[in-house]
Write an enzyme that holds these catalytic residues in place. Structure first.
Site, mmCIF file in Angstrom:
data_model
loop_
_atom_site.group_PDB
_atom_site.id
_atom_site.type_symbol
_atom_site.label_atom_id
_atom_site.label_comp_id
_atom_site.label_asym_id
_atom_site.label_seq_id
_atom_site.Cartn_x
_atom_site.Cartn_y
_atom_site.Cartn_z
ATOM 1 N N LYS A 20 30.766 26.063 18.876
ATOM 2 C CA LYS A 20 29.850 25.418 19.812
ATOM 3 C C LYS A 20 28.583 26.275 19.887
ATOM 4 O O LYS A 20 28.576 27.317 20.557
ATOM 5 C CB LYS A 20 30.475 25.302 21.202
ATOM 6 C CG LYS A 20 31.601 24.279 21.321
ATOM 7 C CD LYS A 20 32.079 24.204 22.773
ATOM 8 C CE LYS A 20 33.047 23.046 22.972
ATOM 9 N NZ LYS A 20 34.328 23.242 22.264
ATOM 10 N N LYS B 203 42.962 15.999 23.962
ATOM 11 C CA LYS B 203 43.024 17.034 24.978
ATOM 12 C C LYS B 203 44.440 17.122 25.540
ATOM 13 O O LYS B 203 45.051 16.110 25.894
ATOM 14 C CB LYS B 203 42.046 16.718 26.117
ATOM 15 C CG LYS B 203 40.582 16.781 25.725
ATOM 16 C CD LYS B 203 40.104 18.206 25.584
ATOM 17 C CE LYS B 203 38.607 18.273 25.376
ATOM 18 N NZ LYS B 203 38.117 19.662 25.275
#
Length: 363
Positions: free
Chosen positions: A261, A159
């Site tokens: 997703k 991240k």
């Protein structure tokens, strides 16, 4: 197999440490399970909007699910066409549509004693690679990377946060020095950088050190310009449901992957359609979760296994961030590989003490 009984069950599971999602600090993962029963078969689907990512709240998901469940009595065959029709006709939040379709897919498979099957899918791969998720302070990132590499992981995702780009560059350089081309590194900026920041960051990275960066900028339409300035491929994630037409506008040239997703895309069928499109465009289809439980991860692993003859490393390491899980055997990827058939079977073995039934229907 038509469902005859339905329950909405609620759960709450703590994270091993607080997780930040788009600036929102979360200590627990909350969600719902839709439990369907028919002639001795029981199956589950997960409805789990994530605060900071989904527009629907958990209470709104409960309301939408409660309103929809009586529609299940209209089901005739519970096959792919029936599911596509019924769910397609309803205006459901994406997390709710996904959980309903997941429960129906699972019920059909449990009732027939087989793995879930999908039209036009490849034979399921015997295992799929999983990328290890990295986040936190630089030393913690490197320690976790070393640990996961020793366990057998060869793909990692880091991240990248606005305001911490120097730390990210240092982490990436250290990762590159430690593993070189022995491990794949992906980045995820979660649409946090403006164009100039993204370009400066990209130019600071060692050559050929990353596979792609997910959603590098607040305006994904600038991805072709970012690619021209840095040579770095991007991946679309949030843009796939926020601005669906953007994929065709951008085209495949500046992209490396589509990160799928399902509970944000809005369903199992829609996610497989998107994976097929990625394959036609020459891009990786990377199935990913939104910190859902192993109920979802088992099916997502199977989706990855049937979406390509050589599945890309999937973003399913999120189970390791949960202090406990809903299933007797939580999702795992020993040696960095998951067995999708076993993961799916385990996904339907829910521990009753982990869930609370809040509503029930006879259909």
């Amino acid at each position: 197999m038509k469902p005859l009984h339905a329950d909405i069950c609620r759960y709450e599971v703590p994270f091993t440490a607080p997780v930040t999602v788009r600036g929102v600090l979360l200590a627990t993962r909350e969600g719902l399970l839709l439990r369907l029963k028919c002639d001795g078969a029981t199956a589950y689907g997960e409805v789990a909007p994530l605060h900071g990512l989904h527009t629907e709240s958990l209470d709104e998901a409960i309301q939408a699910l409660t309103a929809f469940i009586p529609e299940l009595s209209r089901f005739d065959l519970n096959n792919a066409d029936d599911r596509r029709r019924l769910i397609g006709e309803a205006a459901l939040p994406p997390s709710v549509a996904t959980g309903i379709e997941m429960a129906l897919v699972n019920l059909e498979a449990v009732a027939t004693g087989s793995l879930p099957s999908f039209p036009d899918a490849f034979p399921p791969a015997s295992n799929i690679p999983v990328n290890a998720l990295l986040a936190g302070e630089p030393q913690a990132v490197l320690d976790r990377a070393a640990q996961r590499y020793a366990e057998g992981f060869r793909a990692f995702k880091l991240k990248v946060r606005k305001g911490q780009l120097d730390d990210a560059v240092a982490c990436i350089r250290a990762f590159h020095e430690a593993f070189g081309d022995k491990a794949e590194l992906r980045l995820d900026a979660n649409q946090s950088l403006d164009f100039d920041e993204a370009v400066e960051f990209g130019k600071a990275l060692p050559p050929d050190c990353i596979t792609y960066i997910e959603e590098p900028m607040t305006d994904a339409a600038l991805i072709p310009d970012f690619h021209a300035a840095t040579g770095l491929p991007s991946a679309l994630d949030e843009s796939l449901w926020q601005r669906p037409a953007l994929l065709d506008e951008i085209g495949p040239a500046p992209l490396g992957a589509l990160v799928i997703k399902p509970n944000c895309i809005g369903g199992i069928t829609k996610s497989l359609d998107l994976a097929a499109k990625a394959r036609r465009m020459g891009l990786q289809a990377v199935f990913s979760s939104a910190f859902e439980s192993s109920v979802s991860l088992g099916l997502y692993a199977l989706l990855a296994a049937v979406s390509s003859p050589t599945p890309a490393a999937s973003g399913l390491d999120t189970a390791s961030f949960l202090a406990s899980d809903l299933t007797e055997m939580p999702f795992a990827a020993p040696d960095g590989l998951a067995d999708p058939a076993a993961a799916w079977r385990d996904s339907q073995r829910v521990k009753p003490e982990m869930i609370e039934t809040i509503a029930s229907w006879t259909l």
